[in-house]
Write an enzyme that holds these catalytic residues in place. Structure first.
Site, PDB file in Angstrom:
ATOM      1  N   ARG A   1       0.801  -1.225   0.000  1.00 22.69           N
ATOM      2  CA  ARG A   1       0.000   0.000   0.000  1.00 22.69           C
ATOM      3  C   ARG A   1       0.833   1.275   0.000  1.00 22.69           C
ATOM      4  O   ARG A   1       0.313   2.339  -0.306  1.00 22.69           O
ATOM      5  CB  ARG A   1      -0.899   0.017   1.251  1.00 22.69           C
ATOM      6  CG  ARG A   1      -1.820  -1.191   1.304  1.00 22.69           C
ATOM      7  CD  ARG A   1      -2.663  -1.153   2.566  1.00 22.69           C
ATOM      8  NE  ARG A   1      -3.369  -2.411   2.754  1.00 22.69           N
ATOM      9  CZ  ARG A   1      -4.072  -2.698   3.833  1.00 22.69           C
ATOM     10  NH1 ARG A   1      -4.158  -1.821   4.816  1.00 22.69           N
ATOM     11  NH2 ARG A   1      -4.683  -3.861   3.935  1.00 22.69           N
TER      12      ARG A   1
ATOM     13  N   ASP B   1       5.362  -5.004 -16.823  1.00 25.85           N
ATOM     14  CA  ASP B   1       4.405  -5.735 -17.657  1.00 25.85           C
ATOM     15  C   ASP B   1       2.984  -5.213 -17.558  1.00 25.85           C
ATOM     16  O   ASP B   1       2.545  -4.705 -16.534  1.00 25.85           O
ATOM     17  CB  ASP B   1       4.485  -7.250 -17.413  1.00 25.85           C
ATOM     18  CG  ASP B   1       3.650  -7.729 -16.250  1.00 25.85           C
ATOM     19  OD1 ASP B   1       3.544  -6.984 -15.250  1.00 25.85           O
ATOM     20  OD2 ASP B   1       3.112  -8.839 -16.330  1.00 25.85           O
TER      21      ASP B   1
ATOM     22  N   GLU C   1       1.228 -20.006 -23.151  1.00 27.02           N
ATOM     23  CA  GLU C   1       1.183 -20.730 -21.869  1.00 27.02           C
ATOM     24  C   GLU C   1      -0.144 -21.485 -21.778  1.00 27.02           C
ATOM     25  O   GLU C   1      -0.174 -22.662 -21.479  1.00 27.02           O
ATOM     26  CB  GLU C   1       1.319 -19.736 -20.708  1.00 27.02           C
ATOM     27  CG  GLU C   1       1.231 -20.364 -19.320  1.00 27.02           C
ATOM     28  CD  GLU C   1       1.189 -19.328 -18.190  1.00 27.02           C
ATOM     29  OE1 GLU C   1       0.969 -18.133 -18.487  1.00 27.02           O
ATOM     30  OE2 GLU C   1       1.361 -19.715 -17.024  1.00 27.02           O
TER      31      GLU C   1
END
Ligand SMILES: [Zn+2]
Length: 341
Positions: free
Chosen positions: A72, A139, A201
């Site tokens: 956080r 990513d 994948e």
């Protein structure tokens, strides 16, 4: 067959496919949970081992998100990053490209500049204090769509931290076609970043082709289904495009049904540059050393074979030439010394 465990444990290694939050071990999660007592995550490392025992993939996602919820503040980010490097140092990992998803943190309100400062501070400390060189892959969480792609590209290009080397794409593949992310990869590549999307994948070889042609992938995350297409295997081998293979993860996510049926042997037989990685190690009950043991068994390798696999990761990394030569040399010296005993 000789027990390769002690050889692998001491072997200097590089890791190319490992996620930032997904590397939070029970020890690290306990520390984070203690900082945020309102969270439902247990603070006792022993209770956490049970908490990390997944019943199915949906449970994995639930636990993963509860760990995300513990990150956080910039201090949480720094702690996570540095402690992940500590776990790496214990495994003799010398170099790692850590996949970071800044979108999950900035969306949760962490200031973007403070986020970058936190990972960079941890990176410099990890290198000088622990001897672990870290680099980043930012990513796109594919499930969050084009908004996340836009934000990730902006953060990567405009705020580019010094350790950032590549741009990636994770999350589910089904229903998330790769070509829609082309403009964002184009921007990242134009800014000098390398392209390393996950592909093949949970879907077929078509997705890997898309990653190559649309996203100009230089390495492929997983690429498990590549073995279904001999032409694709030949292409990967010819262009030295490495596959980031994560055996235990493939079983946990059911990308591969049976470890003995893992396609890694076919990839190697086709001449593809194969690297061994751990993906989300504590969440899949593994670590990089264990993945090397699994790979050694599947590929029937001796010490020299394992050392060659470790050198593949160095070769396929985005470390500079001098850094690559140094780690490769360390691997050679360690192996020669081991075999002389
Ligand atoms: Zn991954």
């Amino acid at each position: 067959m000789t027990d390769l465990h002690p050889f692998i444990a001491g072997l200097p290694k590089a890791e190319l496919h490992v996620h930032h939050v997904g590397s939070a071990s029970p020890r690290i999660v306990a520390e984070l949970a203690a900082r945020h007592p309102d969270s439902k995550v247990p603070t006792d490392p022993e209770a956490l081992v049970d908490y990390f025992t997944f019943t199915d993939f949906a449970h994995f996602i639930e636990v993963y998100l509860s760990v995300v919820d513990l990150i956080r503040t910039p201090e949480d980010v720094r702690l996570l990053t540095y402690e992940v490097a500590r776990d790496m140092a214990r495994q003799n990992i010398r170099y790692a490209e850590l996949t970071v998803t800044p979108f999950s943190s900035t969306r949760r309100g962490i200031d973007e500049k403070a986020f970058m400062a936190a990972i960079e501070d941890a990176r410099l400390a990890a290198e000088s204090e622990l001897g672990v060189i870290l680099r980043w892959c930012f990513d796109i969480p594919g499930e969050a769509g084009l908004e996340a792609a836009e934000e990730t590209a902006r953060l990567a290009v405009d705020l580019r931290p010094e350790g950032l080397v590549s741009f990636g794409l994770g999350g589910p593949e089904i229903g998330v076609p790769r070509p829609q992310f082309k403009p964002y990869f184009d921007r990242a590549i134009a800014a000098g970043l390398h392209s390393v999307p996950h592909a093949g994948e949970t879907t077929g070889p078509r997705t890997v082709w898309d990653a190559l042609t649309e996203l100009r992938a230089e390495r492929i995350g997983h690429g498990t289904s590549s073995v279904q297409d001999p032409e694709l295997l030949a292409y990967l081998a010819e262009h030295r495009i490495a596959l980031e293979v994560c055996p235990t993860s493939n079983i946990a996510t059911r990308a591969v049904v049976d470890i003995d049926a893992h396609p890694v042997k076919k990839m190697v037989a086709a001449g593809v540059l194969v690297t061994i990685n751990s993906d989300d190690p504590p969440m899949f009950g593994t670590d990089l050393n264990n993945e090397y043991e699994v790979a050694a068994r599947l590929l029937e390798l001796d010490e020299r074979g394992v050392a060659d696999l470790a050198k593949n990761a160095v070769e396929a990394s985005f470390l500079d030439a001098a850094g690559k030569a140094r780690i490769a040399d360390e691997i050679d010296r360690y192996t020669a010394e081991w075999l002389r005993r």
